[in-house]
Design an enzyme around this catalytic site. Structure first.
Site, mmCIF file in Angstrom:
data_model
loop_
_atom_site.group_PDB
_atom_site.id
_atom_site.type_symbol
_atom_site.label_atom_id
_atom_site.label_comp_id
_atom_site.label_asym_id
_atom_site.label_seq_id
_atom_site.Cartn_x
_atom_site.Cartn_y
_atom_site.Cartn_z
ATOM 1 N N LYS A 1 0.814 -1.214 0.000
ATOM 2 C CA LYS A 1 0.000 0.000 0.000
ATOM 3 C C LYS A 1 0.860 1.282 0.000
ATOM 4 O O LYS A 1 2.078 1.222 0.247
ATOM 5 C CB LYS A 1 -0.949 -0.047 1.194
ATOM 6 C CG LYS A 1 -1.979 -1.205 1.096
ATOM 7 C CD LYS A 1 -2.951 -1.185 2.282
ATOM 8 C CE LYS A 1 -4.039 -2.232 2.115
ATOM 9 N NZ LYS A 1 -5.023 -2.167 3.238
ATOM 10 N N PHE B 1 -15.506 3.935 6.719
ATOM 11 C CA PHE B 1 -14.112 4.257 6.362
ATOM 12 C C PHE B 1 -13.855 4.232 4.856
ATOM 13 O O PHE B 1 -12.727 4.458 4.414
ATOM 14 C CB PHE B 1 -13.142 3.314 7.080
ATOM 15 C CG PHE B 1 -13.346 1.834 6.786
ATOM 16 C CD1 PHE B 1 -12.818 1.261 5.642
ATOM 17 C CD2 PHE B 1 -14.039 1.028 7.675
ATOM 18 C CE1 PHE B 1 -12.989 -0.092 5.377
ATOM 19 C CE2 PHE B 1 -14.213 -0.331 7.421
ATOM 20 C CZ PHE B 1 -13.692 -0.889 6.256
ATOM 21 N N GLU C 1 -9.600 -10.187 -7.916
ATOM 22 C CA GLU C 1 -8.601 -9.121 -7.701
ATOM 23 C C GLU C 1 -7.392 -9.285 -8.623
ATOM 24 O O GLU C 1 -6.798 -8.295 -9.053
ATOM 25 C CB GLU C 1 -8.177 -9.121 -6.231
ATOM 26 C CG GLU C 1 -9.313 -8.685 -5.310
ATOM 27 C CD GLU C 1 -8.991 -8.812 -3.827
ATOM 28 O OE1 GLU C 1 -9.864 -8.462 -3.009
ATOM 29 O OE2 GLU C 1 -7.875 -9.263 -3.468
ATOM 30 N N THR D 1 -5.795 -6.944 10.625
ATOM 31 C CA THR D 1 -6.019 -5.676 9.916
ATOM 32 C C THR D 1 -5.386 -4.501 10.651
ATOM 33 O O THR D 1 -4.761 -3.635 10.030
ATOM 34 C CB THR D 1 -7.535 -5.433 9.743
ATOM 35 O OG1 THR D 1 -8.122 -6.571 9.091
ATOM 36 C CG2 THR D 1 -7.807 -4.183 8.942
ATOM 37 N N ARG E 1 2.311 -6.621 8.721
ATOM 38 C CA ARG E 1 1.598 -5.453 9.250
ATOM 39 C C ARG E 1 2.155 -5.009 10.603
ATOM 40 O O ARG E 1 2.195 -3.802 10.893
ATOM 41 C CB ARG E 1 0.107 -5.748 9.346
ATOM 42 C CG ARG E 1 -0.584 -5.659 7.979
ATOM 43 C CD ARG E 1 -1.992 -6.169 8.014
ATOM 44 N NE ARG E 1 -2.742 -5.783 6.810
ATOM 45 C CZ ARG E 1 -3.934 -6.282 6.498
ATOM 46 N NH1 ARG E 1 -4.524 -7.172 7.289
ATOM 47 N NH2 ARG E 1 -4.550 -5.905 5.398
ATOM 48 N N HIS F 1 -2.203 -5.508 1.481
ATOM 49 C CA HIS F 1 -3.509 -6.132 1.261
ATOM 50 C C HIS F 1 -3.305 -7.595 0.918
ATOM 51 O O HIS F 1 -2.340 -7.941 0.245
ATOM 52 C CB HIS F 1 -4.217 -5.445 0.082
ATOM 53 C CG HIS F 1 -5.421 -6.206 -0.417
ATOM 54 N ND1 HIS F 1 -6.666 -6.060 0.138
ATOM 55 C CD2 HIS F 1 -5.550 -7.151 -1.394
ATOM 56 C CE1 HIS F 1 -7.520 -6.870 -0.486
ATOM 57 N NE2 HIS F 1 -6.868 -7.545 -1.422
ATOM 58 N N TYR G 1 -12.493 -1.604 -3.931
ATOM 59 C CA TYR G 1 -13.039 -1.722 -2.576
ATOM 60 C C TYR G 1 -14.563 -1.555 -2.549
ATOM 61 O O TYR G 1 -15.120 -1.219 -1.496
ATOM 62 C CB TYR G 1 -12.368 -0.709 -1.651
ATOM 63 C CG TYR G 1 -10.972 -1.118 -1.233
ATOM 64 C CD1 TYR G 1 -10.776 -2.199 -0.362
ATOM 65 C CD2 TYR G 1 -9.840 -0.448 -1.680
ATOM 66 C CE1 TYR G 1 -9.507 -2.589 0.034
ATOM 67 C CE2 TYR G 1 -8.557 -0.836 -1.290
ATOM 68 C CZ TYR G 1 -8.406 -1.902 -0.429
ATOM 69 O OH TYR G 1 -7.144 -2.287 -0.027
ATOM 70 N N ASN H 1 -2.055 0.076 6.775
ATOM 71 C CA ASN H 1 -1.562 -1.183 7.324
ATOM 72 C C ASN H 1 -0.679 -1.965 6.359
ATOM 73 O O ASN H 1 -0.596 -3.183 6.405
ATOM 74 C CB ASN H 1 -2.742 -2.030 7.828
ATOM 75 C CG ASN H 1 -3.760 -2.309 6.730
ATOM 76 O OD1 ASN H 1 -3.580 -1.902 5.595
ATOM 77 N ND2 ASN H 1 -4.811 -3.019 7.086
ATOM 78 N N ARG I 1 -2.736 -14.346 4.610
ATOM 79 C CA ARG I 1 -3.393 -13.544 5.653
ATOM 80 C C ARG I 1 -2.753 -13.810 7.022
ATOM 81 O O ARG I 1 -2.593 -12.881 7.831
ATOM 82 C CB ARG I 1 -4.903 -13.766 5.638
ATOM 83 C CG ARG I 1 -5.541 -13.093 4.416
ATOM 84 C CD ARG I 1 -7.044 -13.134 4.405
ATOM 85 N NE ARG I 1 -7.661 -12.299 5.428
ATOM 86 C CZ ARG I 1 -8.052 -11.029 5.248
ATOM 87 N NH1 ARG I 1 -7.839 -10.418 4.096
ATOM 88 N NH2 ARG I 1 -8.645 -10.371 6.210
HETATM 89 P P1 IDP Z 1 -8.325 -6.571 5.507
HETATM 90 O O1 IDP Z 1 -7.454 -5.698 4.634
HETATM 91 O O2 IDP Z 1 -7.568 -7.102 6.697
HETATM 92 O O3 IDP Z 1 -9.037 -7.659 4.726
HETATM 93 P P2 IDP Z 1 -10.868 -5.124 5.535
HETATM 94 O O4 IDP Z 1 -11.851 -5.213 6.641
HETATM 95 O O5 IDP Z 1 -11.181 -5.853 4.265
HETATM 96 O O6 IDP Z 1 -9.454 -5.623 6.129
HETATM 97 O O7 IDP Z 1 -10.634 -3.601 5.234
HETATM 98 C C1 IDP Z 1 -9.967 -3.179 4.054
HETATM 99 C C2 IDP Z 1 -8.987 -2.095 4.411
HETATM 100 O O8 IDP Z 1 -9.705 -0.939 4.875
HETATM 101 C C3 IDP Z 1 -8.030 -2.435 5.568
HETATM 102 O O9 IDP Z 1 -6.922 -3.187 5.139
HETATM 103 C C4 IDP Z 1 -7.654 -1.045 6.051
HETATM 104 O O10 IDP Z 1 -6.674 -0.436 5.197
HETATM 105 C C5 IDP Z 1 -8.965 -0.295 5.911
HETATM 106 N N1 IDP Z 1 -9.796 -0.329 7.120
HETATM 107 C C6 IDP Z 1 -10.463 -1.414 7.622
HETATM 108 N N2 IDP Z 1 -11.158 -1.084 8.741
HETATM 109 C C7 IDP Z 1 -10.924 0.226 8.943
HETATM 110 C C8 IDP Z 1 -11.375 1.169 9.939
HETATM 111 O O11 IDP Z 1 -12.144 0.845 10.850
HETATM 112 N N3 IDP Z 1 -10.895 2.457 9.826
HETATM 113 C C9 IDP Z 1 -10.064 2.837 8.802
HETATM 114 N N4 IDP Z 1 -9.632 1.996 7.848
HETATM 115 C C10 IDP Z 1 -10.055 0.714 7.911
HETATM 116 MG MG MG Z 2 -10.416 -7.437 3.202
#
Ligand code: IDP
Ligand code: MG
Length: 139
Positions: free
Chosen positions: A11, A59, A128, A93, A104, A117, A51, A114, A87
């Site tokens: 990212k 968010f 994807e 996350t 991460r 992805h 997304y 973070n 993962r």
């Molecule tokens: P993941 O990347 O671990 O699968 P997801 O829930 O799919 O997590 O969320 C996608 C991305 O959105 C996360 O990797 C992070 O960059 C961002 N994100 C997720 N939850 C939050 C939040 O509560 N606040 C801000 N950004 C978030």
């Molecule tokens: Mg995700």
């Protein structure tokens, strides 16, 4: 039957901090074989599409702006049970909750920023991968 490929992205903040090489090195040493790789700049339209599943989340708008804030790396990785293996390798996350030694935990800066992805299912890994790569860009 689980697939052997996943789609990963490095990212914007991790690219901007100069961590592309270190993160690719971790992936390789973790047993993930690179099958496709590119540096690219997402447009707002493309980031929104990637997304789209999160469109109703609070968010989403910030996430899209974050993901277009600079170039990213997209890569297809191969390993047995790749989606779950990757993962596990990147950690939770929220970097603050990610297990020690995960990508991460080391390179993530916040819940949003973070570092990486990873696809969350074999089905999404295919979607994807096709989002970022044409067939002739995958070896
Ligand atoms: P993941 O990347 O671990 O699968 P997801 O829930 O799919 O997590 O969320 C996608 C991305 O959105 C996360 O990797 C992070 O960059 C961002 N994100 C997720 N939850 C939050 C939040 O509560 N606040 C801000 N950004 C978030
Ligand atoms: Mg995700």
């Amino acid at each position: 039957m689980t697939g052997n490929k996943t789609l990963a992205m490095i990212k914007p903040e991790a690219v901007a901090e100069g961590n592309i090489g270190a993160i690719l090195d971790m992936m390789s040493k973790g047993g993930f074989k690179i099958k496709a790789l590119k540096l690219l700049q997402l447009s707002e339209e493309r980031a929104k599409a990637f997304y789209a599943v999160h469109a109703e989340r609070p968010f989403y708008h910030d996430l899209v702006n974050y993901m277009i804030s600079g170039p990213i790396i997209a890569t297809v990785l191969e390993k047995d049970n790749a989606v779950q293996a990757f993962r596990d390798f990147i950690g939770a996350t929220n970097p603050a909750e990610a297990a020690e030694g995960t990508i991460r935990a080391i390179y993530g800066r916040s819940l949003e920023s973070n570092a990486v992805h990873g696809s969350d299912s074999d089905e999404n890994a295919v979607i994807e991968t096709e989002f970022h790569f044409s067939a002739d860009e995958i070896v």
